[in-house]
Design an enzyme around this catalytic site. Structure first.
Site, PDB file in Angstrom:
ATOM      1  N   TYR A  52       5.623  -1.059   0.454  1.00 36.30           N
ATOM      2  CA  TYR A  52       4.403  -1.384   1.189  1.00 36.30           C
ATOM      3  C   TYR A  52       4.390  -0.636   2.520  1.00 36.30           C
ATOM      4  O   TYR A  52       5.008  -1.040   3.492  1.00 36.30           O
ATOM      5  CB  TYR A  52       4.283  -2.903   1.385  1.00 36.30           C
ATOM      6  N   GLU A 100      -5.935  -2.983   6.108  1.00 38.10           N
ATOM      7  CA  GLU A 100      -6.530  -3.941   7.050  1.00 38.10           C
ATOM      8  C   GLU A 100      -6.470  -3.442   8.491  1.00 38.10           C
ATOM      9  O   GLU A 100      -7.414  -3.619   9.271  1.00 38.10           O
ATOM     10  CB  GLU A 100      -5.808  -5.290   6.962  1.00 38.10           C
ATOM     11  N   HIS A 148     -10.341 -12.052  -5.239  1.00 38.53           N
ATOM     12  CA  HIS A 148     -10.757 -10.955  -4.358  1.00 38.53           C
ATOM     13  C   HIS A 148     -12.144 -10.458  -4.752  1.00 38.53           C
ATOM     14  O   HIS A 148     -12.395  -9.248  -4.827  1.00 38.53           O
ATOM     15  CB  HIS A 148      -9.732  -9.827  -4.390  1.00 38.53           C
ATOM     16  N   ASP A 200     -12.885  -5.389  -3.200  1.00 41.51           N
ATOM     17  CA  ASP A 200     -12.156  -6.526  -2.650  1.00 41.51           C
ATOM     18  C   ASP A 200     -13.143  -7.417  -1.912  1.00 41.51           C
ATOM     19  O   ASP A 200     -14.353  -7.156  -1.919  1.00 41.51           O
ATOM     20  CB  ASP A 200     -11.023  -6.066  -1.712  1.00 41.51           C
ATOM     21  N   ASP A 239      -4.386 -10.581  -8.849  1.00 41.50           N
ATOM     22  CA  ASP A 239      -3.518 -11.214  -7.854  1.00 41.50           C
ATOM     23  C   ASP A 239      -4.285 -12.209  -7.001  1.00 41.50           C
ATOM     24  O   ASP A 239      -5.511 -12.145  -6.884  1.00 41.50           O
ATOM     25  CB  ASP A 239      -2.887 -10.152  -6.957  1.00 41.50           C
ATOM     26  N   GLU A 240      -3.548 -13.120  -6.393  1.00 44.83           N
ATOM     27  CA  GLU A 240      -4.057 -14.025  -5.361  1.00 44.83           C
ATOM     28  C   GLU A 240      -5.421 -14.623  -5.725  1.00 44.83           C
ATOM     29  O   GLU A 240      -6.403 -14.463  -4.998  1.00 44.83           O
ATOM     30  CB  GLU A 240      -4.136 -13.284  -4.019  1.00 44.83           C
TER      31      GLU A 240
END
Length: 768
Positions: free
Chosen positions: A421, A473, A267, A194, A329-330
């Site tokens: 999650y 995180e 990422h 990442d 993703d993202e």
């Protein structure tokens, strides 16, 4: 069957052998719940003469059981082909499920039947749970006589672990996998790369170990805190290829497949920090030191594709998994829009835009992996611009992606933020350790139905299963990972394994209470919220208290003092007719259990009024419905997923509040959650309209268009907007209020979730 199972798991069975002494056995308490479990008279006793009988060479299952028993009983176990005083592993071709098994326990022996080693292994896991937790050094171990017939509901039963944001040693990875095996989960999704760190050794590209694996500093506090602060300490590391092989071998012995995730095209900042030529700008960047989404993504050049193919070659050499996860993703498209290389690829391949370029990128990597006999999994963004032909979709942004993919004939794995999650808060207690946000209690995980109602039976076949996700995180240590994963991994295992008709939350909670002893024995730092109190305001404006475990009592106060064993016993709902501070505690006899429950009540003029909203809240964040906005209870200031917050995704909403009689109103306070890191934005503008019996709805109109920076802020997460009404009597005396709240709109470039619709979260509307 579910009623029988509830009875079995909530009562103590006292069983007597035909000779003295009396034997007391706990009712079978297995998680995940078997498809069928019958308790029979009698029991089997494991003693020093008991042997193992591996009739059909179920190697992994036999080795696991033998190692467990030798460690637990501190003796060497003899393998002897016997059907008396033995634990027998036996092949049974009539068991058609590859992961199914039967267990028959009598006073003579225990027989495990399966048609595969995997089925036998899951039987062993159930057998372990039939044994007492504290079997060490016992001369005899008593196991109830039972007949179990079992098989999984879904073939994919997964848990994910992100090691890029924070990294954990190999011993912990094994411990995590061991816990998964105990719960009959069979896929470990290892998130290895990442923006904040590259965690796998790739020998062809040494700078991934030298540069990409380390960041110079790490964000302190929460992403939403401003200004951002950092610890100034270098952080990082990576797993050597030898360590990866060690983990894979450990998992294989427990019938767990390890799926690596190598993120692309987004990422990728850590990789680009090591090799700037992989990016679109050619500029030097740092490994990311904070969380979120970053503009630096892989440029779709031949150099990039060669790099990724070489990386995947080494990954495939290590991982035997059929699936390779490629993220997807993202991925912000900003740099692609200005990149000559990206624009040339769009032109040469007849692509419409950057979204189709992402699809081209994913499909190219899929073709490469397919050529090596592998298949890709990607997050649901890989649907954008056209789905790769053979891809499996992990649906995380709700269920829409899963529905779209399944209807198109693609396999899907259900892992929506709302239910899967585990980096979300699991309790509304304000003393919970820092987490990313949201609210996902045990019961919500348990009640997850992985099959969207929009799918036909034929389409539902494409739902392979479910997965719980751990993004790290805010998990700096392995103990914190355990706290967030357990006990929520338990209900996810039951969602994945147990038949829907066998599920019963009251039964499950009673089994969890006992299962905590197993987690203690495994030295797992689980979160214990079983003795916390749940409170709800009923339609009669009275507050109801409950706790899930049986045989306990609740005592409470309403003056703000802490309850004791002599405080008022809760027996019926508590009326809410004025401001009050309610505090309550679970007691077992005179001993307090769990954490103190506290709730503030604000009896403003909106309480008891009639309210409606022109749009339904998103089903993942529906809270307690529209009534929650005027019930006198504020939502949490630190999380947005509790029952007081209502979430709307990309929708303009209109709220109407009507009073029984005209009342005088001086001000209205609105509360919005504001967390750009989670795609949540307070509105840029809003409109208020009031109505009285003296005229039409247009008698008075107040439009407020203040920018956010001029709005009062109570903290970094809550935007408080106070609307003071005109002092003229005809405006103050009102019967109806209408509030129009336009959605923030599309999230801008450079922000997390760029290009997606923003969320609006609103809670209590305070009317004074």
């Amino acid at each position: 069957m579910s009623a029988r199972f509830l009875i079995l798991c909530s009562l103590i069975l006292t069983l007597f052998s035909c000779t003295k002494p009396q034997v007391e056995l706990l009712s079978p308490s297995i998680i995940p719940a078997p498809q069928s479990l019958q308790v029979n008279p009698g029991h089997f006793t494991i003693n020093k003469e008991t042997t193992l009988s591996n009739h059909d060479d179920f190697t992994a299952s036999y080795n696991f059981l033998n190692n467990f028993l030798e460690h637990a009983t501190d003796r060497t176990w003899e393998t002897k082909y016997s059907d008396n005083n033995a634990i027998v592993l036996e092949y049974d071709s009539t068991i058609t499920s590859k992961e199914g098994y039967h267990i028959v326990s009598t006073d003579r022996n225990i027989t495990i039947k399966a048609s595969t080693d995997a089925g036998a292994f899951y039987a062993v896991q159930s057998l372990k749970q039939l044994m007492p937790v504290d079997i060490a050094h016992r001369t005899e171990i008593h196991i109830p006589a039972v007949t179990i017939k079992d098989e999984p509901r879904f073939k994919y039963r997964g848990m994910h672990l992100d090691v890029s944001r924070h990294m954990y040693d190999v011993d912990f990875i094994k411990k995590y996998i061991d816990a998964m095996a105990m719960l009959k989960m069979n896929n470990f999704h290892w998130h290895l790369t990442d923006d904040q760190g590259w965690r796998i050794e790739i020998k062809k590209y040494p700078k991934l170990q030298e540069i990409a694996a380390y960041r110079d500093s790490t964000l302190l506090g929460h992403y939403n805190d401003t200004p951002h602060q950092y610890d100034g300490k270098k952080y990082g590391g990576y797993y050597t290829q030898e360590e990866v092989r060690e983990v894979i071998a450990f998992a294989k012995a427990r019938h767990i497949n390890v799926i690596p995730e190598i993120e692309m095209p987004g990422h990728a900042q850590a990789a680009i920090a090591a090799y700037p030529e992989l990016g679109c700008t050619g500029e030097n960047v740092q490994v990311a030191m904070k969380w979120g989404v970053f503009e630096d993504i892989y440029c779709p050049s031949e150099e990039t594709f060669t790099f990724l193919e070489n990386v995947l070659d080494e990954v495939m050499e290590l991982f035997p998994s059929k699936y390779i996860h490629i993220g997807g993703d993202e991925a912000p498209k900003t740099q692609w829009k200005s990149s000559p290389i990206a624009q040339q690829v769009i032109k040469e391949n007849g692509l419409k835009d950057e979204f189709e370029l992402q699809s081209y990128f994913i499909q190219r990597m899929e073709k490469y992996l397919n050529s090596k006999g592998r298949q890709i999994i990607g997050w649901d963004e890989i649907l954008e611009g056209g789905l790769a032909p053979n891809a499996t979709v992990m649906s995380w942004r709700g269920t829409k992606g899963a529905i779209e993919a399944a209807k198109a004939g693609h396999d899907v794995i259900m892992t929506p933020t709302s239910h899967a999650y585990f980096d979300y808060y699991q309790s509304e207690n304000e003393n919970e350790p820092l987490a990313i946000g949201g609210f996902l209690p045990l019961e919500k995980v348990y009640n997850f139905n992985p099959i969207p109602k929009e799918l036909s039976d034929e389409e539902a076949i494409h739902v392979l299963g479910v997965q719980g996700n751990i993004w790290t995180e805010y998990m700096t240590t392995s103990k914190q990972v355990e706290y967030m994963a357990f006990p929520r991994m338990l209900p996810m295992s039951e969602v994945a394994w147990s038949a829907d008709e066998n599920k019963n939350y009251d039964s499950f909670i009673n089994r969890v209470e006992y299962f905590h002893k197993r987690l203690d024995a495994m030295d797992i730092n689980y979160a214990n919220h079983l003795y916390e109190i749940d409170g709800t305001l009923n339609e009669n404006q009275a507050y109801e208290l409950s706790t899930k475990t049986i045989g306990k009592e609740i005592r409470f106060t309403t003056d703000g003092s802490e309850p004791t064993a002599t405080s008022t016993l809760y027996e019926s709902p508590i009326p809410f007719t004025a401001d009050m501070t309610l505090k309550a505690q679970v007691f077992n006899d005179d001993e307090p259990l769990g954490r103190l429950f506290s709730q503030e009540f604000l009896y403003h003029k909106g309480v008891g009024a009639t309210i409606s909203i022109n749009k339904e809240p998103h089903k993942s964040y529906s809270g307690s419905g529209a009534a929650a906005l005027i019930n006198g209870i504020k939502g949490s200031d630190s999380r947005y997923g509790d029952r007081e917050w209502l979430g709307f995704w990309g929708e303009d909403i209109e709220i109407e509040i009507e009073f029984e009689t005209e009342i005088e109103v001086k001000e209205i306070e609105l509360r919005f959650y504001h967390a750009p890191g989670q795609w949540i934005y307070a509105p840029k503008k809003y409109y208020l309209r009031t109505e009285s019996l003296k005229g039409t709805i247009n008698i008075s109109e107040i439009n407020h268009l203040e920018p956010l920076e001029n709005v009062a802020i109570s903290n970094n997460s809550i935007k408080r907007i106070k609307l003071e009404l005109d002092k003229k009597e005809e405006i103050n005396i009102i019967r109806k209020i209408k509030i129009q709240i336009p959605n923030y709109g599309i999230i801008p470039d450079g922000s997390q979730g760029a290009g997606n619709k923003a969320w609006t979260f609103i809670d209590e509307i305070i009317i004074n």
